[in-house]
Motif scaffolding. Structure first.
Motif, PDB file in Angstrom:
ATOM      1  N   LYS A   1       3.777  -2.902   3.764  1.00 50.94           N
ATOM      2  CA  LYS A   1       3.447  -4.255   3.356  1.00 50.94           C
ATOM      3  C   LYS A   1       2.318  -4.808   4.233  1.00 50.94           C
ATOM      4  O   LYS A   1       2.244  -4.548   5.420  1.00 50.94           O
ATOM      5  N   ARG A   2       1.451  -5.571   3.590  1.00 55.44           N
ATOM      6  CA  ARG A   2       0.438  -6.302   4.330  1.00 55.44           C
ATOM      7  C   ARG A   2       0.857  -7.770   4.390  1.00 55.44           C
ATOM      8  O   ARG A   2       1.438  -8.278   3.440  1.00 55.44           O
ATOM      9  N   ASP A   3       0.565  -8.458   5.481  1.00 56.68           N
ATOM     10  CA  ASP A   3       1.003  -9.840   5.626  1.00 56.68           C
ATOM     11  C   ASP A   3       0.112 -10.831   4.899  1.00 56.68           C
ATOM     12  O   ASP A   3       0.132 -12.027   5.220  1.00 56.68           O
TER      13      ASP A   3
ATOM     14  N   GLY B   1       0.810  -1.212   0.000  1.00 59.75           N
ATOM     15  CA  GLY B   1       0.000   0.000   0.000  1.00 59.75           C
ATOM     16  C   GLY B   1       0.841   1.258   0.000  1.00 59.75           C
ATOM     17  O   GLY B   1       1.969   1.274   0.501  1.00 59.75           O
ATOM     18  N   TRP B   2       0.261   2.303  -0.577  1.00 63.71           N
ATOM     19  CA  TRP B   2       0.828   3.643  -0.482  1.00 63.71           C
ATOM     20  C   TRP B   2      -0.069   4.451   0.455  1.00 63.71           C
ATOM     21  O   TRP B   2      -1.301   4.421   0.325  1.00 63.71           O
ATOM     22  N   PHE B   3       0.568   5.182   1.354  1.00 68.82           N
ATOM     23  CA  PHE B   3      -0.131   5.992   2.323  1.00 68.82           C
ATOM     24  C   PHE B   3       0.522   7.370   2.341  1.00 68.82           C
ATOM     25  O   PHE B   3       1.646   7.533   1.858  1.00 68.82           O
ATOM     26  N   ARG B   4      -0.167   8.349   2.890  1.00 67.31           N
ATOM     27  CA  ARG B   4       0.431   9.682   2.978  1.00 67.31           C
ATOM     28  C   ARG B   4      -0.004  10.364   4.266  1.00 67.31           C
ATOM     29  O   ARG B   4      -1.057  10.058   4.830  1.00 67.31           O
ATOM     30  N   GLN B   5       0.858  11.273   4.694  1.00 64.82           N
ATOM     31  CA  GLN B   5       0.565  12.044   5.893  1.00 64.82           C
ATOM     32  C   GLN B   5       0.947  13.497   5.664  1.00 64.82           C
ATOM     33  O   GLN B   5       2.123  13.796   5.436  1.00 64.82           O
ATOM     34  N   ALA B   6      -0.056  14.347   5.715  1.00 66.97           N
ATOM     35  CA  ALA B   6       0.166  15.781   5.591  1.00 66.97           C
ATOM     36  C   ALA B   6       0.375  16.370   6.987  1.00 66.97           C
ATOM     37  O   ALA B   6      -0.063  15.788   7.984  1.00 66.97           O
ATOM     38  N   PRO B   7       1.021  17.523   7.074  1.00 66.66           N
ATOM     39  CA  PRO B   7       1.255  18.142   8.388  1.00 66.66           C
ATOM     40  C   PRO B   7      -0.042  18.346   9.153  1.00 66.66           C
ATOM     41  O   PRO B   7      -1.019  18.866   8.618  1.00 66.66           O
TER      42      PRO B   7
ATOM     43  N   GLU C   1      -3.631  -2.207   8.913  1.00 67.83           N
ATOM     44  CA  GLU C   1      -3.506  -3.506   8.257  1.00 67.83           C
ATOM     45  C   GLU C   1      -2.118  -3.729   7.666  1.00 67.83           C
ATOM     46  O   GLU C   1      -1.820  -4.821   7.199  1.00 67.83           O
ATOM     47  N   TYR C   2      -1.271  -2.698   7.651  1.00 67.88           N
ATOM     48  CA  TYR C   2       0.013  -2.743   6.969  1.00 67.88           C
ATOM     49  C   TYR C   2       1.162  -2.530   7.943  1.00 67.88           C
ATOM     50  O   TYR C   2       0.990  -1.909   9.002  1.00 67.88           O
ATOM     51  N   ASN C   3       2.337  -3.023   7.577  1.00 63.93           N
ATOM     52  CA  ASN C   3       3.501  -2.916   8.446  1.00 63.93           C
ATOM     53  C   ASN C   3       4.765  -2.747   7.614  1.00 63.93           C
ATOM     54  O   ASN C   3       4.701  -2.571   6.397  1.00 63.93           O
ATOM     55  N   ASN C   4       5.909  -2.807   8.273  1.00 61.91           N
ATOM     56  CA  ASN C   4       7.218  -2.636   7.621  1.00 61.91           C
ATOM     57  C   ASN C   4       7.256  -1.337   6.810  1.00 61.91           C
ATOM     58  O   ASN C   4       7.628  -1.333   5.631  1.00 61.91           O
TER      59      ASN C   4
END
Length: 125
Positions: free
Chosen positions: A98-100, A35-41, A111-114
């Motif tokens: 990564k999801r397991d 997965g791709w995720f993002r975090q804005a300020p 749901e994702y890690n690493n």
């Protein structure tokens, strides 16, 4: 230790494009959904797009649908995020994880890690 490394971020003008890459080291991406995720300020980390282990299933957040495209090259052990028609509100640090499992789940952060270290994307004129 399993590791994901993001690259390809930078400065883009509104309406421009960037292509992010997520490369794996010390494990084979082909077995897992990514997965791709993002975090804005000042905001929580959110799911952007996820792809199943073989690429047959993809999931997009409504805010990026039809503008972003996720893909993967398992032979190259890399997942990509092509971002077109960028908007200032796309500005954030982008992470891959990564999801397991081979399926994308709900493309939620828990749901994702690493997690990788992230790459900054700034959209500004």
């Amino acid at each position: 230790q399993l590791q994901l490394v993001e690259s390809g971020g930078g400065l883009a003008q509104p309406g421009g494009s960037l292509r992010l890459s997520c490369a794996a080291s010390r494990f084979t991406l082909a077995n897992y959904a990514i997965g791709w995720f993002r975090q804005a300020p000042g905001k929580e980390r959110e799911g952007v797009s996820c792809i199943s282990s073989r690429g047959g299933v993809t999931n997009y957040a409504g805010s990026v649908n039809r503008r972003f495209t996720i893909s993967r090259d398992n032979a190259a052990n890399t997942v990509y995020l092509q971002m077109n028609s960028l908007k200032p509100e796309d500005t954030a640090v982008y992470y891959c994880a990564k999801r397991d499992f081979s399926d994308v789940g709900r493309c939620r952060t828990f749901e994702y890690n690493n997690w990788g270290q992230g790459t900054q994307v700034t959209v500004s004129s």
